[in-house]
Write an enzyme that holds these catalytic residues in place. Structure first.
Site, PDB file in Angstrom:
ATOM      1  N   GLU A 281       0.895  -1.151   0.000  1.00  0.00           N
ATOM      2  CA  GLU A 281       0.000   0.000   0.000  1.00  0.00           C
ATOM      3  C   GLU A 281       0.930   1.196   0.000  1.00  0.00           C
ATOM      4  OE1 GLU A 281      -3.225   0.361  -0.250  1.00  0.00           O
ATOM      5  OE2 GLU A 281      -3.698  -1.775  -0.274  1.00  0.00           O
TER       6      GLU A 281
ATOM      7  N   ARG B 202      -1.807  18.111   4.172  1.00  0.00           N
ATOM      8  CA  ARG B 202      -1.777  16.726   4.677  1.00  0.00           C
ATOM      9  C   ARG B 202      -1.335  16.738   6.146  1.00  0.00           C
ATOM     10  NH1 ARG B 202       2.220  13.081   1.249  1.00  0.00           N
ATOM     11  NH2 ARG B 202       0.382  12.781  -0.049  1.00  0.00           N
TER      12      ARG B 202
ATOM     13  N   THR C 278      11.583   3.098   0.714  1.00  0.00           N
ATOM     14  CA  THR C 278      11.407   4.521   0.411  1.00  0.00           C
ATOM     15  C   THR C 278      12.305   5.391   1.290  1.00  0.00           C
ATOM     16  OG1 THR C 278       9.798   6.323   0.629  1.00  0.00           O
ATOM     17  CG2 THR C 278       9.410   4.410   1.994  1.00  0.00           C
ATOM     18  N   ASP C 279      12.613   6.583   0.796  1.00  0.00           N
ATOM     19  CA  ASP C 279      13.367   7.552   1.610  1.00  0.00           C
ATOM     20  C   ASP C 279      12.539   8.076   2.782  1.00  0.00           C
ATOM     21  OD1 ASP C 279      11.606   9.134   0.138  1.00  0.00           O
ATOM     22  OD2 ASP C 279      13.137  10.472  -0.675  1.00  0.00           O
ATOM     23  N   GLU C 280      11.216   7.850   2.739  1.00  0.00           N
ATOM     24  CA  GLU C 280      10.356   8.396   3.792  1.00  0.00           C
ATOM     25  C   GLU C 280      10.615   7.760   5.158  1.00  0.00           C
ATOM     26  OE1 GLU C 280       6.269   8.880   2.901  1.00  0.00           O
ATOM     27  OE2 GLU C 280       6.641   9.334   0.796  1.00  0.00           O
TER      28      GLU C 280
ATOM     29  N   LYS D 173       6.526   1.017   6.196  1.00  0.00           N
ATOM     30  CA  LYS D 173       7.692   0.682   5.366  1.00  0.00           C
ATOM     31  C   LYS D 173       8.937   0.555   6.244  1.00  0.00           C
ATOM     32  CE  LYS D 173       7.960   0.376   1.449  1.00  0.00           C
ATOM     33  NZ  LYS D 173       7.763  -0.787   0.529  1.00  0.00           N
TER      34      LYS D 173
ATOM     35  N   PHE E  59       0.690  12.890  -6.866  1.00  0.00           N
ATOM     36  CA  PHE E  59       0.752  14.316  -7.160  1.00  0.00           C
ATOM     37  C   PHE E  59       0.812  14.651  -8.658  1.00  0.00           C
ATOM     38  CE2 PHE E  59       3.545  18.260  -7.313  1.00  0.00           C
ATOM     39  CZ  PHE E  59       2.521  19.143  -7.009  1.00  0.00           C
TER      40      PHE E  59
ATOM     41  N   TYR F 147       1.943   5.215   6.550  1.00  0.00           N
ATOM     42  CA  TYR F 147       2.634   4.567   5.415  1.00  0.00           C
ATOM     43  C   TYR F 147       4.125   4.419   5.689  1.00  0.00           C
ATOM     44  CZ  TYR F 147       5.291   4.370   1.064  1.00  0.00           C
ATOM     45  OH  TYR F 147       6.217   4.036   0.098  1.00  0.00           O
TER      46      TYR F 147
HETATM   47  P1  NAD Z   1       1.479   1.170  -6.382  1.00  0.00           P
HETATM   48  O1  NAD Z   1       0.485   1.489  -5.315  1.00  0.00           O
HETATM   49  O2  NAD Z   1       1.386   1.827  -7.712  1.00  0.00           O
HETATM   50  O3  NAD Z   1       1.484  -0.414  -6.658  1.00  0.00           O
HETATM   51  C1  NAD Z   1       1.427  -1.359  -5.629  1.00  0.00           C
HETATM   52  C2  NAD Z   1       1.152  -2.734  -6.258  1.00  0.00           C
HETATM   53  O4  NAD Z   1       1.163  -3.715  -5.193  1.00  0.00           O
HETATM   54  C3  NAD Z   1      -0.217  -2.830  -6.938  1.00  0.00           C
HETATM   55  O5  NAD Z   1      -0.082  -3.510  -8.168  1.00  0.00           O
HETATM   56  C4  NAD Z   1      -1.049  -3.647  -5.952  1.00  0.00           C
HETATM   57  O6  NAD Z   1      -2.079  -4.394  -6.574  1.00  0.00           O
HETATM   58  C5  NAD Z   1       0.014  -4.549  -5.327  1.00  0.00           C
HETATM   59  N1  NAD Z   1      -0.372  -5.029  -3.991  1.00  0.00           N
HETATM   60  C6  NAD Z   1      -0.829  -4.285  -2.953  1.00  0.00           C
HETATM   61  N2  NAD Z   1      -1.090  -5.081  -1.890  1.00  0.00           N
HETATM   62  C7  NAD Z   1      -0.740  -6.350  -2.264  1.00  0.00           C
HETATM   63  C8  NAD Z   1      -0.760  -7.606  -1.600  1.00  0.00           C
HETATM   64  N3  NAD Z   1      -1.177  -7.723  -0.328  1.00  0.00           N
HETATM   65  N4  NAD Z   1      -0.336  -8.698  -2.276  1.00  0.00           N
HETATM   66  C9  NAD Z   1       0.096  -8.602  -3.571  1.00  0.00           C
HETATM   67  N5  NAD Z   1       0.105  -7.434  -4.246  1.00  0.00           N
HETATM   68  C10 NAD Z   1      -0.298  -6.326  -3.599  1.00  0.00           C
HETATM   69  O7  NAD Z   1       2.901   1.437  -5.709  1.00  0.00           O
HETATM   70  P2  NAD Z   1       4.242   2.053  -6.321  1.00  0.00           P
HETATM   71  O8  NAD Z   1       4.174   3.515  -6.239  1.00  0.00           O
HETATM   72  O9  NAD Z   1       4.512   1.389  -7.595  1.00  0.00           O
HETATM   73  O10 NAD Z   1       5.319   1.561  -5.240  1.00  0.00           O
HETATM   74  C11 NAD Z   1       5.922   0.292  -5.353  1.00  0.00           C
HETATM   75  C12 NAD Z   1       6.929   0.126  -4.233  1.00  0.00           C
HETATM   76  O11 NAD Z   1       7.932   1.117  -4.323  1.00  0.00           O
HETATM   77  C13 NAD Z   1       6.334   0.228  -2.840  1.00  0.00           C
HETATM   78  O12 NAD Z   1       6.952  -0.738  -2.014  1.00  0.00           O
HETATM   79  C14 NAD Z   1       6.697   1.637  -2.404  1.00  0.00           C
HETATM   80  O13 NAD Z   1       6.806   1.718  -1.003  1.00  0.00           O
HETATM   81  C15 NAD Z   1       8.036   1.799  -3.078  1.00  0.00           C
HETATM   82  N6  NAD Z   1       8.430   3.183  -3.377  1.00  0.00           N
HETATM   83  C16 NAD Z   1       7.593   3.992  -4.071  1.00  0.00           C
HETATM   84  C17 NAD Z   1       7.998   5.278  -4.410  1.00  0.00           C
HETATM   85  C18 NAD Z   1       7.122   6.197  -5.230  1.00  0.00           C
HETATM   86  O14 NAD Z   1       7.502   7.321  -5.514  1.00  0.00           O
HETATM   87  N7  NAD Z   1       5.931   5.785  -5.659  1.00  0.00           N
HETATM   88  C19 NAD Z   1       9.261   5.721  -4.009  1.00  0.00           C
HETATM   89  C20 NAD Z   1      10.093   4.872  -3.285  1.00  0.00           C
HETATM   90  C21 NAD Z   1       9.671   3.598  -2.980  1.00  0.00           C
HETATM   91  O1  TDX Z   2      -2.984  16.693  -4.802  1.00  0.00           O
HETATM   92  C1  TDX Z   2      -1.895  16.732  -4.221  1.00  0.00           C
HETATM   93  N1  TDX Z   2      -1.363  17.941  -3.907  1.00  0.00           N
HETATM   94  C2  TDX Z   2      -0.142  18.071  -3.279  1.00  0.00           C
HETATM   95  O2  TDX Z   2       0.292  19.208  -3.005  1.00  0.00           O
HETATM   96  C3  TDX Z   2      -1.154  15.535  -3.890  1.00  0.00           C
HETATM   97  C4  TDX Z   2      -1.725  14.181  -4.216  1.00  0.00           C
HETATM   98  C5  TDX Z   2       0.061  15.676  -3.272  1.00  0.00           C
HETATM   99  N2  TDX Z   2       0.555  16.902  -2.966  1.00  0.00           N
HETATM  100  C6  TDX Z   2       1.909  17.005  -2.353  1.00  0.00           C
HETATM  101  C7  TDX Z   2       2.183  16.105  -1.179  1.00  0.00           C
HETATM  102  C8  TDX Z   2       3.670  15.823  -1.307  1.00  0.00           C
HETATM  103  O3  TDX Z   2       4.418  16.866  -0.724  1.00  0.00           O
HETATM  104  O4  TDX Z   2       2.821  16.577  -3.372  1.00  0.00           O
HETATM  105  C9  TDX Z   2       3.912  15.837  -2.815  1.00  0.00           C
HETATM  106  C10 TDX Z   2       3.949  14.445  -3.437  1.00  0.00           C
HETATM  107  O5  TDX Z   2       2.803  13.738  -2.976  1.00  0.00           O
HETATM  108  P1  TDX Z   2       2.556  12.198  -3.319  1.00  0.00           P
HETATM  109  O6  TDX Z   2       2.533  12.013  -4.803  1.00  0.00           O
HETATM  110  O7  TDX Z   2       1.371  11.742  -2.539  1.00  0.00           O
HETATM  111  O8  TDX Z   2       3.905  11.523  -2.828  1.00  0.00           O
HETATM  112  P2  TDX Z   2       4.627  11.398  -1.372  1.00  0.00           P
HETATM  113  O9  TDX Z   2       3.661  11.539  -0.263  1.00  0.00           O
HETATM  114  O10 TDX Z   2       5.815  12.317  -1.404  1.00  0.00           O
HETATM  115  O11 TDX Z   2       5.110   9.857  -1.436  1.00  0.00           O
HETATM  116  C11 TDX Z   2       5.634   9.280  -2.658  1.00  0.00           C
HETATM  117  O12 TDX Z   2       7.034   9.183  -2.639  1.00  0.00           O
HETATM  118  C12 TDX Z   2       7.593   8.282  -1.713  1.00  0.00           C
HETATM  119  C13 TDX Z   2       5.020   7.892  -2.876  1.00  0.00           C
HETATM  120  O13 TDX Z   2       3.582   7.990  -2.900  1.00  0.00           O
HETATM  121  C14 TDX Z   2       5.484   6.919  -1.825  1.00  0.00           C
HETATM  122  O14 TDX Z   2       4.994   5.613  -2.107  1.00  0.00           O
HETATM  123  C15 TDX Z   2       6.990   6.906  -1.817  1.00  0.00           C
HETATM  124  O15 TDX Z   2       7.461   6.086  -0.771  1.00  0.00           O
END
Ligand code: NAD
Ligand code: TDX
Length: 339
Positions: free
Chosen positions: A88, A278, A128-130, A159, A195, A155
């Site tokens: 998630e 947020r 994640t860096d978070e 992680k 975002f 979240y």
């Molecule tokens: P996403 O939400 O787009 O995709 C998550 C995927 O995991 C989906 O396909 C979902 O169906 C699947 N999933 C969720 N729960 C599951 C379960 N219980 N069993 C099997 N599959 C399940 O996420 P994302 O943005 O692609 O992130 C992927 C990974 O990278 C995550 O671990 C996230 O923490 C990490 N990450 C994301 C970012 C970012 O900027 N989005 C940055 C750093 C790390």
């Molecule tokens: O509508 C918006 N307006 C806005 O100002 C949304 C959706 C976000 N924001 C801000 C919140 C954050 O400062 O933009 C920034 C980016 O938001 P998100 O896309 O929700 O990302 P963030 O919370 O930074 O987390 C993302 O990067 C780290 C990924 O969702 C995570 O999965 C990852 O670990």
């Protein structure tokens, strides 16, 4: 540098999500000797379309839950690595309803580690860096592998918990693992709740973009293709038991990113709404990826943010069929939260 690991048959969890599916495309394109089994539950964030059209002899989709130990007993044997993306992933959702985050991110990781222990399978953990919390905007510091964990949201704390499980299973049971902590990704196939895709698709729909708080929060943007090449590098060349930070020196505040989107889409730069912040909103993330670059020789290739953003905007314009089904429900959820 450690000996190169040459996987032939890998499981990619979450391979129908944003970053996982980009990684599957990367592996199919760059590593023809590798077969990929995607394990994905297909939650609201998972879409099989993300990997549709890839050769069926190279990619198999198993629809299932990483928390299902019996399923893991059936599919893990015979694979030589698990690359774990499933999660998630959205902070705002974790604030509204944290339970699935604990279940999938913590319990799910535990189940995968137990399967790796049982079947002696190499494990790469995508994080994640978070987990490091946030930095002040004027702080010259960036996160390194030595920065203490200090997560802020449900979240990021889930992680961080999963990272701790990986470290413990590695030290105690000798799991062959690596961990990567990456900054904010952008690119194709990102869910419209996030975002950048939210604002692009709002503008396409004639809705004004929404900016949280004062818009000065900083994220360190990396193209998802660079994240994929970094994960492959760590999986194959990384030292067991090590953590590597992934980043491409892409720090930008949110208002700058939003104005770049508005400009690229031909809108006035103030054509957006300020909305409720947020709760607990992290101020700034910044990654120092020196270890990955010097130890393993990785370099990002897609560092021109403006052209990456333009390509991403073009992708969303051309793939309305892909994002349209999720858009109305996503905006309805935000509207209920005042965002
Ligand atoms: P996403 O939400 O787009 O995709 C998550 C995927 O995991 C989906 O396909 C979902 O169906 C699947 N999933 C969720 N729960 C599951 C379960 N219980 N069993 C099997 N599959 C399940 O996420 P994302 O943005 O692609 O992130 C992927 C990974 O990278 C995550 O671990 C996230 O923490 C990490 N990450 C994301 C970012 C970012 O900027 N989005 C940055 C750093 C790390
Ligand atoms: O509508 C918006 N307006 C806005 O100002 C949304 C959706 C976000 N924001 C801000 C919140 C954050 O400062 O933009 C920034 C980016 O938001 P998100 O896309 O929700 O990302 P963030 O919370 O930074 O987390 C993302 O990067 C780290 C990924 O969702 C995570 O999965 C990852 O670990």
């Amino acid at each position: 540098m450690a000996e190169t690991f040459e996987p032939k048959n890998i499981i990619v969890t979450g391979g129908c999500g944003f970053i996982g599916s980009n990684f599957v495309h990367h592996v199919v394109r760059e590593h023809p000797e590798v077969h990929v089994t995607v394990l994905d539950k297909l939650t609201y964030a998972g879409n099989p379309e993300n990997i549709a059209g890839l050769p069926v002899d190279r990619v198999e989709l198993v629809v299932g839950d990483i928390c299902d130990a019996e399923l893991l007993d059936r599919i893990v044997p015979g694979h030589d690595a698990i690359v774990h993306y499933a999660a998630e992933s959205h902070n705002d959702n974790s604030i509204a309803d944290p339970e699935p985050f604990v279940q999938t991110n913590v319990v799910g990781t535990f189940r995968l580690l137990e399967a790796c222990r049982k079947y002696d399978v190499r494990y790469h953990h995508v994080s994640t860096d978070e987990v490091y919390g946030d930095l002040a905007i004027d702080d010259p510091a960036r996160f390194t592998e030595e920065t203490p964990y200090k997560p802020s949201s449900p979240y990021s704390s889930s992680k961080a918990s999963s990272d701790m499980l990986v470290r413990a299973w590695t030290r105690t049971y000798g799991i062959r693992s690596t961990i990567s902590n990456c900054s904010n990704n952008y690119g194709p196939y990102q869910h419209v709740e996030k975002f950048i895709p939210r604002q692009i698709t709002n503008i396409i729909d004639g809705i004004r973009p929404k900016l949280y708080g004062d818009g000065k929060n900083v994220r360190d943007w990396i193209h998802t293709e660079d994240h994929s090449s970094a994960v492959w590098t760590i999986l194959t060349k990384g030292r067991i038991g090590e953590t590597y930070l992934i980043g491409a020196d892409g720090e930008k505040d949110n208002i700058t990113v939003l104005r770049a989107i508005l400009k690229a889409m031909g809108k006035p730069e103030d054509d957006f709404d300020w909305v409720r912040d947020r709760p607990g909103h992290d101020r700034r993330y910044a990654i120092d990826s020196t270890k990955l670059r010097t130890e393993l020789g990785w370099q990002p290739q897609h560092t021109d943010f403006e052209s990456g953003l333009e390509a991403t905007i073009a992708w969303y314009r051309e793939h309305e069929d892909w994002w349209r089904p999720a858009k109305a429900a996503t905006e309805a959820k935000y509207a209920k939260q005042g965002q």
